[in-house]
Motif scaffolding. Structure first.
Motif, PDB file in Angstrom:
ATOM      1  N   VAL A  34       0.840  -1.205   0.000  1.00 20.53           N
ATOM      2  CA  VAL A  34       0.000   0.000   0.000  1.00 20.53           C
ATOM      3  C   VAL A  34       0.870   1.247   0.000  1.00 20.53           C
ATOM      4  CG1 VAL A  34      -1.692   1.312   1.325  1.00 20.53           C
ATOM      5  CG2 VAL A  34      -1.964  -1.125   1.073  1.00 20.53           C
ATOM      6  N   LEU A  88       2.099   1.816  -3.434  1.00 23.73           N
ATOM      7  CA  LEU A  88       1.046   2.364  -4.292  1.00 23.73           C
ATOM      8  C   LEU A  88       0.850   3.854  -4.025  1.00 23.73           C
ATOM      9  CD1 LEU A  88      -1.700  -0.409  -4.220  1.00 23.73           C
ATOM     10  CD2 LEU A  88      -0.361   0.323  -6.170  1.00 23.73           C
ATOM     11  N   ILE A  89       0.878   4.239  -2.726  1.00 26.64           N
ATOM     12  CA  ILE A  89       0.696   5.653  -2.384  1.00 26.64           C
ATOM     13  C   ILE A  89       1.824   6.485  -2.979  1.00 26.64           C
ATOM     14  CG2 ILE A  89       0.621   7.310  -0.483  1.00 26.64           C
ATOM     15  CD1 ILE A  89      -0.716   5.210   1.216  1.00 26.64           C
ATOM     16  N   SER A 140       1.286   6.858  -6.614  1.00 24.47           N
ATOM     17  CA  SER A 140       0.176   7.732  -6.982  1.00 24.47           C
ATOM     18  C   SER A 140       0.619   9.178  -7.088  1.00 24.47           C
ATOM     19  CB  SER A 140      -0.959   7.618  -5.949  1.00 24.47           C
ATOM     20  OG  SER A 140      -0.641   8.352  -4.786  1.00 24.47           O
ATOM     21  N   LEU A 175       1.042  10.577 -10.579  1.00 23.28           N
ATOM     22  CA  LEU A 175      -0.143  10.916 -11.360  1.00 23.28           C
ATOM     23  C   LEU A 175      -0.533  12.376 -11.173  1.00 23.28           C
ATOM     24  CD1 LEU A 175      -2.338   7.788 -10.536  1.00 23.28           C
ATOM     25  CD2 LEU A 175      -1.162   8.264 -12.667  1.00 23.28           C
ATOM     26  N   TRP A 192      -1.977  14.340  -1.131  1.00 20.16           N
ATOM     27  CA  TRP A 192      -2.254  13.670   0.145  1.00 20.16           C
ATOM     28  C   TRP A 192      -0.989  13.061   0.733  1.00 20.16           C
ATOM     29  CZ3 TRP A 192      -4.056   8.015   0.290  1.00 20.16           C
ATOM     30  CH2 TRP A 192      -3.580   7.319  -0.817  1.00 20.16           C
ATOM     31  N   ASN A 193       0.003  12.811  -0.129  1.00 28.80           N
ATOM     32  CA  ASN A 193       1.228  12.170   0.323  1.00 28.80           C
ATOM     33  C   ASN A 193       2.307  13.173   0.720  1.00 28.80           C
ATOM     34  OD1 ASN A 193       2.964  10.074   0.829  1.00 28.80           O
ATOM     35  ND2 ASN A 193       3.685   9.911  -1.269  1.00 28.80           N
ATOM     36  N   PRO A 222      -1.523  20.081   6.409  1.00 32.22           N
ATOM     37  CA  PRO A 222      -2.255  19.935   7.673  1.00 32.22           C
ATOM     38  C   PRO A 222      -2.041  18.590   8.367  1.00 32.22           C
ATOM     39  CG  PRO A 222      -3.659  20.966   6.071  1.00 32.22           C
ATOM     40  CD  PRO A 222      -2.372  20.675   5.368  1.00 32.22           C
ATOM     41  N   SER A 223      -1.805  17.515   7.582  1.00 32.71           N
ATOM     42  CA  SER A 223      -1.623  16.217   8.235  1.00 32.71           C
ATOM     43  C   SER A 223      -0.346  16.167   9.052  1.00 32.71           C
ATOM     44  CB  SER A 223      -1.622  15.094   7.202  1.00 32.71           C
ATOM     45  OG  SER A 223      -0.716  15.383   6.164  1.00 32.71           O
ATOM     46  N   HIS A 261       1.136  18.970  13.462  1.00 33.89           N
ATOM     47  CA  HIS A 261       1.512  18.761  14.854  1.00 33.89           C
ATOM     48  C   HIS A 261       3.017  18.606  15.011  1.00 33.89           C
ATOM     49  CE1 HIS A 261       0.979  14.857  12.947  1.00 33.89           C
ATOM     50  NE2 HIS A 261       1.799  14.352  13.835  1.00 33.89           N
ATOM     51  N   SER A 305      -7.792  18.065   4.743  1.00 35.76           N
ATOM     52  CA  SER A 305      -6.651  17.164   4.899  1.00 35.76           C
ATOM     53  C   SER A 305      -5.433  17.689   4.161  1.00 35.76           C
ATOM     54  CB  SER A 305      -7.013  15.775   4.395  1.00 35.76           C
ATOM     55  OG  SER A 305      -7.489  15.879   3.071  1.00 35.76           O
ATOM     56  N   TRP A 335       5.106  11.623   2.831  1.00 31.26           N
ATOM     57  CA  TRP A 335       4.904  10.684   3.934  1.00 31.26           C
ATOM     58  C   TRP A 335       5.567   9.361   3.574  1.00 31.26           C
ATOM     59  CZ3 TRP A 335       3.716  11.748   8.650  1.00 31.26           C
ATOM     60  CH2 TRP A 335       2.901  12.832   8.958  1.00 31.26           C
ATOM     61  N   VAL A 336       5.270   8.839   2.366  1.00 27.51           N
ATOM     62  CA  VAL A 336       5.971   7.651   1.868  1.00 27.51           C
ATOM     63  C   VAL A 336       6.446   7.950   0.462  1.00 27.51           C
ATOM     64  CG1 VAL A 336       5.008   5.745   3.182  1.00 27.51           C
ATOM     65  CG2 VAL A 336       3.690   6.700   1.339  1.00 27.51           C
ATOM     66  N   PHE A 379      -6.378   2.205   0.686  1.00 28.02           N
ATOM     67  CA  PHE A 379      -5.752   3.000  -0.369  1.00 28.02           C
ATOM     68  C   PHE A 379      -6.792   3.769  -1.173  1.00 28.02           C
ATOM     69  CE2 PHE A 379      -2.813   4.461  -3.375  1.00 28.02           C
ATOM     70  CZ  PHE A 379      -3.351   4.295  -4.640  1.00 28.02           C
ATOM     71  N   GLN A 386      -8.235  12.107  -0.534  1.00 26.99           N
ATOM     72  CA  GLN A 386      -6.939  12.792  -0.428  1.00 26.99           C
ATOM     73  C   GLN A 386      -6.545  13.018   1.036  1.00 26.99           C
ATOM     74  OE1 GLN A 386      -4.639  14.337  -3.112  1.00 26.99           O
ATOM     75  NE2 GLN A 386      -5.506  12.410  -3.800  1.00 26.99           N
ATOM     76  N   ILE A 417      -4.309  11.098   3.987  1.00 29.90           N
ATOM     77  CA  ILE A 417      -3.455   9.943   4.293  1.00 29.90           C
ATOM     78  C   ILE A 417      -3.674   9.434   5.711  1.00 29.90           C
ATOM     79  CG2 ILE A 417      -1.383  11.101   5.127  1.00 29.90           C
ATOM     80  CD1 ILE A 417       0.109   9.133   3.162  1.00 29.90           C
TER      81      ILE A 417
END
Lengths: 222, 103
Positions: A22, A25-26, A29, A32, A80-81, A115-116, A119, A139, A182-183, B41, B48, B50
């Motif tokens: 996973v 895959l992230i 992504s 893309l 998101w990553n 934002p993720s 902290h 997010s 993140w990854v 996933f 969007q 994580i």
């Protein structure tokens, strides 16, 4: 699968494999999502002063303080990553001893978190609260990628190994960035276009000259 | 008395299940974990987010562990029928050695 322990071990072992797939895959992504960063930067006021690296050093060196104006749009880098984006502005000038080498020193940098990852920012509790509120519910916040600095004071005063900086010609300010996911892989300002990831548009200032050190006027005799 | 209690505790701790149950456990583990990975996933990518993907993944794995690791009764539905202890075949199997019927 005959005993509890064996079942636990097998399930956990497969869980780590699933985690790895996973994560891969992230990270994939990310390719893309298109990246279209752009930036303009220009030097505002420049002064060269004499100073010491620290209090007890015996050698005095020349330091350049370059105030600059910068407009940048890094919002397409935030997916998101994305954990955080590191943006830095450097001044570079040609090396007097070689054709290929340049002297380059960073004058300003900043960390823009998604934002993720808010902290994790190294700021006090009041600023932290304000930061968390600014991205409430969202997010990812591409708006944070827009940077608008006017006559920004530099974070770092730069010098050269020779200690002499005044009257250097051909100094150019450059904007760079580093996307920390993140990854996945770390990526810097690209030198080549890669699929939907475009090179940084602009990001280089016009060449300017470092001035001489201001001579102190002799005190007026009354 | 304590010996019998200890035997019971050992049985529960070992958590033995029959062979059909083991096959079911292996199948369930593979299918559920792949499903959890896929769901985490896809949901993360669409929203969007994580952190959400991470929570779904960890939560789904915890559920899978809870379903497969303890020796539930539905893993013990096809218990093995062991032969009786010390029993001998009554009918002759026609084994002849040195001219004598021995089994």
């Amino acid at each position: 699968m005959h005993s509890t322990i064996v079942r636990g071990q097998n399930v956990f072992g497969f869980f780590t494999t699933v985690c790895f797939v996973v994560a891969a895959l992230i990270a994939a992504s990310d390719f893309l999502a298109p990246r279209t960063p752009k930036a303009t930067v220009a030097a505002n006021t420049v002064q060269v002063v004499r100073g010491r690296p620290h209090y007890y050093s015996t050698k005095k060196e020349e330091y350049a303080i370059i105030r600059f104006t910068m407009n940048a749009d890094f919002s397409s880098l935030f997916t998101w990553n994305t954990k955080q984006v590191f943006v830095y502005v450097s001044a570079s000038w040609p090396n007097s001893t070689s054709e290929e080498l340049v002297n380059e020193a960073v004058i300003w940098d900043t960390i823009i978190t998604n934002p993720s990852a808010d902290h994790l920012q190294n700021i006090g509790p009041a600023a932290m609260k304000k930061l968390l509120k600014s991205a409430k519910g969202k997010s990812i916040d591409p708006k944070r990628g827009k940077i608008d600095l006017k006559n920004q004071k530099p974070k770092y005063q730069i010098t050269a190994p020779t200690g002499k900086l005044q009257d250097t010609d051909g100094v150019v300010l450059r904007v760079h960035y580093n996307v920390q996911p993140w990854v996945g892989v770390l990526t810097w300002t690209p030198q080549i276009e890669f699929g939907s990831w475009k090179k940084l548009k602009g990001g280089v200032s016009k060449a300017f000259k470092l001035p001489s050190i201001k001579k102190k006027d002799p005190p007026k005799k009354v | 008395m304590a010996d019998q209690l200890l035997e019971q505790v050992r049985d529960i701790a070992e958590g033995q299940i029959d062979f059909e149950g083991q096959r079911l456990a292996e199948l369930l583990a593979t299918v559920l974990l792949v499903a959890v990975g896929a769901v985490s996933f896809v949901v993360g990518y669409v929203k969007q987010d994580i952190k959400l993907a991470l929570y779904i993944g960890l939560g789904g794995t915890a559920l899978t562990m809870g379903l497969i690791v303890p020796p539930w009764p539905f893993f013990k539905r096809h218990s093995v029928k062991w032969l009786p202890v010390g029993g001998m075949e009554k009918s002759s199997q026609g084994i002849i050695v040195d001219g004598k019927v021995i089994g």
